[in-house]
Write a protein that holds these residues in place. Structure first.
Motif, PDB file in Angstrom:
ATOM      1  N   TYR A  31       0.829  -1.206   0.000  1.00 20.36           N
ATOM      2  CA  TYR A  31       0.000   0.000   0.000  1.00 20.36           C
ATOM      3  C   TYR A  31       0.866   1.260   0.000  1.00 20.36           C
ATOM      4  N   THR A  62      11.388   9.838  10.650  1.00 19.19           N
ATOM      5  CA  THR A  62      10.627   8.830   9.920  1.00 19.19           C
ATOM      6  C   THR A  62      11.286   8.602   8.564  1.00 19.19           C
ATOM      7  N   GLY A  63      10.539   8.039   7.619  1.00 20.69           N
ATOM      8  CA  GLY A  63      11.142   7.756   6.326  1.00 20.69           C
ATOM      9  C   GLY A  63      10.065   7.371   5.325  1.00 20.69           C
ATOM     10  N   GLY A  64      10.459   6.546   4.406  1.00 19.38           N
ATOM     11  CA  GLY A  64      11.302   5.384   4.355  1.00 19.38           C
ATOM     12  C   GLY A  64      11.515   4.761   5.748  1.00 19.38           C
ATOM     13  N   GLU A  65      12.470   3.917   5.824  1.00 15.26           N
ATOM     14  CA  GLU A  65      12.743   3.307   7.124  1.00 15.26           C
ATOM     15  C   GLU A  65      13.949   3.996   7.754  1.00 15.26           C
ATOM     16  N   THR A  94       9.199   6.837  13.983  1.00 19.13           N
ATOM     17  CA  THR A  94       8.222   5.882  13.461  1.00 19.13           C
ATOM     18  C   THR A  94       9.007   4.896  12.618  1.00 19.13           C
ATOM     19  N   THR A  95       8.843   3.617  12.893  1.00 18.55           N
ATOM     20  CA  THR A  95       9.692   2.601  12.271  1.00 18.55           C
ATOM     21  C   THR A  95       8.888   1.354  11.935  1.00 18.55           C
ATOM     22  N   ASN A  96       9.383   0.584  10.977  1.00 15.42           N
ATOM     23  CA  ASN A  96       8.733  -0.703  10.709  1.00 15.42           C
ATOM     24  C   ASN A  96       9.205  -1.772  11.696  1.00 15.42           C
ATOM     25  N   SER A 118       5.103   0.138  13.036  1.00 11.40           N
ATOM     26  CA  SER A 118       4.025  -0.208  12.108  1.00 11.40           C
ATOM     27  C   SER A 118       3.899  -1.716  11.989  1.00 11.40           C
ATOM     28  N   MET A 158      -2.506  -0.175   9.619  1.00  5.42           N
ATOM     29  CA  MET A 158      -3.394   0.290   8.560  1.00  5.42           C
ATOM     30  C   MET A 158      -4.666  -0.556   8.636  1.00  5.42           C
ATOM     31  N   GLU A 186      -6.438   5.110   8.474  1.00  4.83           N
ATOM     32  CA  GLU A 186      -7.124   5.006   7.178  1.00  4.83           C
ATOM     33  C   GLU A 186      -6.139   5.164   6.025  1.00  4.83           C
ATOM     34  N   LEU A 187      -6.394   4.414   4.997  1.00  6.26           N
ATOM     35  CA  LEU A 187      -5.525   4.414   3.815  1.00  6.26           C
ATOM     36  C   LEU A 187      -5.690   5.700   3.014  1.00  6.26           C
ATOM     37  N   MET A 188      -4.572   6.390   2.782  1.00  9.07           N
ATOM     38  CA  MET A 188      -4.629   7.605   1.951  1.00  9.07           C
ATOM     39  C   MET A 188      -4.129   7.272   0.548  1.00  9.07           C
ATOM     40  N   ARG A 198      -6.718   0.898  -4.306  1.00  3.83           N
ATOM     41  CA  ARG A 198      -7.087   1.772  -3.184  1.00  3.83           C
ATOM     42  C   ARG A 198      -8.566   1.588  -2.819  1.00  3.83           C
ATOM     43  N   MET A 323       4.488   8.055   0.424  1.00  2.90           N
ATOM     44  CA  MET A 323       4.640   8.347   1.859  1.00  2.90           C
ATOM     45  C   MET A 323       6.099   8.229   2.265  1.00  2.90           C
ATOM     46  N   GLY A 328       6.127   9.420   6.407  1.00  2.00           N
ATOM     47  CA  GLY A 328       4.784   9.092   6.906  1.00  2.00           C
ATOM     48  C   GLY A 328       4.579   9.541   8.332  1.00  2.00           C
TER      49      GLY A 328
HETATM   50  C1  LIG Z   1       5.747   5.721   5.434  1.00  2.00           C
HETATM   51  S1  LIG Z   1       6.041   4.809   6.891  1.00  2.00           S
HETATM   52  C2  LIG Z   1       7.645   5.396   7.376  1.00  2.00           C
HETATM   53  C3  LIG Z   1       8.198   4.815   8.641  1.00  2.00           C
HETATM   54  C4  LIG Z   1       8.439   3.321   8.672  1.00  2.00           C
HETATM   55  N1  LIG Z   1       8.984   2.802   7.477  1.00  2.00           N
HETATM   56  C5  LIG Z   1       7.165   2.598   9.037  1.00  2.00           C
HETATM   57  O1  LIG Z   1       6.634   1.850   8.230  1.00  2.00           O
HETATM   58  O2  LIG Z   1       6.722   2.841  10.154  1.00  2.00           O
HETATM   59  C6  LIG Z   1       5.061   5.579   8.157  1.00  2.00           C
HETATM   60  C7  LIG Z   1       3.633   5.146   8.256  1.00  2.00           C
HETATM   61  O3  LIG Z   1       2.965   5.495   7.068  1.00  2.00           O
HETATM   62  C8  LIG Z   1       1.934   4.566   6.885  1.00  2.00           C
HETATM   63  N2  LIG Z   1       1.502   4.598   5.494  1.00  2.00           N
HETATM   64  C9  LIG Z   1       2.176   4.203   4.397  1.00  2.00           C
HETATM   65  N3  LIG Z   1       1.423   4.376   3.287  1.00  2.00           N
HETATM   66  C10 LIG Z   1       0.253   4.912   3.706  1.00  2.00           C
HETATM   67  C11 LIG Z   1      -0.934   5.325   3.039  1.00  2.00           C
HETATM   68  N4  LIG Z   1      -1.073   5.231   1.733  1.00  2.00           N
HETATM   69  N5  LIG Z   1      -1.944   5.847   3.780  1.00  2.00           N
HETATM   70  C12 LIG Z   1      -1.821   5.979   5.123  1.00  2.00           C
HETATM   71  N6  LIG Z   1      -0.709   5.620   5.806  1.00  2.00           N
HETATM   72  C13 LIG Z   1       0.298   5.082   5.111  1.00  2.00           C
HETATM   73  C14 LIG Z   1       2.581   3.252   7.264  1.00  2.00           C
HETATM   74  O4  LIG Z   1       1.654   2.278   7.592  1.00  2.00           O
HETATM   75  C15 LIG Z   1       3.420   3.658   8.463  1.00  2.00           C
HETATM   76  O5  LIG Z   1       2.702   3.460   9.663  1.00  2.00           O
END
Ligand SMILES: C[S@@+](CC[C@H](N)C(=O)[O-])C[C@H]1O[C@@H](n2cnc3c(N)ncnc32)[C@H](O)[C@@H]1O
Ligand SMILES: Nc1nc2c(ncn2[C@@H]2O[C@H](COP(=O)(O)OP(=O)(O)OP(=O)(O)O)[C@@H](O)[C@H]2O)c(=O)[nH]1
Ligand code: SF4
Ligand code: SF4
Length: 328
Positions: A31, A62-65, A94-96, A118, A158, A186-188, A198, A323, A328
């Motif tokens: 996503y 945040t990032g990316g990772e 914020t990290t994966n 996440s 998500m 919510e998914l953007m 989407r 994102m 994000g």
């Molecule tokens: C872009 S990531 C960056 C930090 C890290 N890589 C992570 O996943 O936590 C930050 C957050 O953005 C959320 N995210 C990514 N794509 C998204 C979308 N299309 N809509 C809403 N949130 C989104 C991810 O689920 C994550 O929680």
């Protein structure tokens, strides 16, 4: 927080900067980005010394990772020095979670108190599919290491129809059992993902809440962390659940944030195109009041909000920018 209270053209005080330290990632959540995504060449990315020049008061990395950026430990150590000297009020990320086990102890030593991790599923196979190759055990180990180091963990999940709609209770129970707060998102429509995907996956959080209420009594608790989540307390367990609903409960009128990309672009809205390029001033070594002036000028142009919307068969306001680029 940014150096001074900064007011935009809609009377909103913008005090919070989110910084994307890299657009790269060790996962490819379907996503968030395409499998064959192209990342920025390294010479376009701000150095960690250039980022250090920002002089902000509240920093979310945040990032990316963020934890895959080389030298990130040194960056957190430098930020830790600012924290101890009182130049920074909060440092968080914020990290994966995949690299958290290796970094948790040193993050805590740098003064990080809480991390957002996440995690959209608890099922190893589904996690591997959703992230395209992630190993969920690494995330579990990262969360355990973070907690052992004394960090508070909030899970970000998500809400994805047809993907994890069968796991809302499992995620809630897991968060309670592991003493984590949990926020559903919510998914953007951000990133180069087809509109049809989407539309198939978007799941409004009112429906998630209604689903939770078939088992739990949820009490609105009015908690405000300065972020966009609305929080409830689960009467039966006492746990806290947050809902971030940019589509169904738009929170743009109270927006207090801007974002700096790893390239040095200041995006004053996640969901709009306008940005100001701070890289030349950061590269030129500008800091203090002169840099604050540039930031203020950009914030004065902050748009009212995003234009995202899901119709029956179309998506409005889609941003091709991912994102991972904006942070994000
Ligand atoms: C872009 S990531 C960056 C930090 C890290 N890589 C992570 O996943 O936590 C930050 C957050 O953005 C959320 N995210 C990514 N794509 C998204 C979308 N299309 N809509 C809403 N949130 C989104 C991810 O689920 C994550 O929680
Ligand atoms: N539209 C929009 N979505 C946002 C904004 N800030 C955060 N989000 C969404 O909320 C998700 C979670 O953000 P987090 O990084 O956990 O930060 P947070 O919820 O602001 O953090 P805390 O409340 O400080 O824990 C992001 O990945 C975005 O999907 C915003 O300003 N606008
Ligand atoms: S959501 Fe985070 S972990 Fe997943 S691909 Fe995007 S940046 Fe990477
Ligand atoms: S979409 Fe833009 S204005 Fe709305 S909350 Fe997010 S960053 Fe702020």
């Amino acid at each position: 927080m940014l150096p001074d209270p900064l007011c935009d053209g809609f009377g909103r005080d913008v005090r919070y900067l989110r910084v994307s330290v890299t657009d790269r990632c060790d996962l490819r959540c379907s996503y968030c980005m395409k499998e064959d995504v192209t990342f920025l060449p390294r010479n376009q990315v701000l150095s960690l010394e250039e980022l250090d020049r920002l002089g902000v008061r509240k920093l979310r990395v945040t990032g990316g990772e963020p934890l895959v950026r080389r030298g990130i430990g040194t960056f957190f150590a430098a930020m830790g020095t600012h924290l101890r000297a009182g130049r920074l009020d909060e440092l968080t990320l914020t990290t994966n979670g995949t690299q958290l086990a290796a970094h948790a102890q040193s993050l805590a030593e740098c003064g990080v108190k809480r991390v957002n991790v996440s995690l959209d599923t608890l099922q190893a196979e589904k996690y591997a599919r959703l992230t395209r190759f992630g190993r969920i055990e690494q995330v579990f180990a990262g969360i355990a290491a973070a907690q052992a180091a004394g960090l508070r963990v909030k899970l970000n999940a998500m809400a994805l129809k047809g993907v994890n709609d069968d796991e809302i209770f499992a995620l809630t129970d897991w968060a309670a059992a592991h003493h984590c707060d949990l926020t559903f998102i919510e998914l953007m429509p951000m990133g180069d993902i087809p509109a049809g995907t989407r539309l198939d996956q978007f799941w409004p959080l009112d429906d998630v809440r209604a689903h939770l209420e078939t088992r739990f009594r949820l009490i609105d608790n009015g908690l405000n962390t300065g972020g966009p989540a609305r929080y409830v307390t689960v009467a039966q367990t006492g746990q806290r659940i947050g809902f971030i609903s940019p589509l169904s409960h738009n929170f743009c009128t109270s927006c207090n944030r801007v974002r700096l990309t790893c390239k040095g672009e200041l995006y004053t809205c996640l969901g709009q195109e306008g940005s100001s390029d701070l890289r030349p001033v950061l590269r030129a070594g500008v800091e203090g009041e002169a840099l604050a002036r540039e930031i203020r000028a950009a914030i004065a142009r902050k748009p009212a909000g995003h234009a995202f919307g899901y119709g029956p068969c179309s998506v409005a306001g889609q941003m091709v920018r991912g994102m991972n680029h904006t942070g994000g």
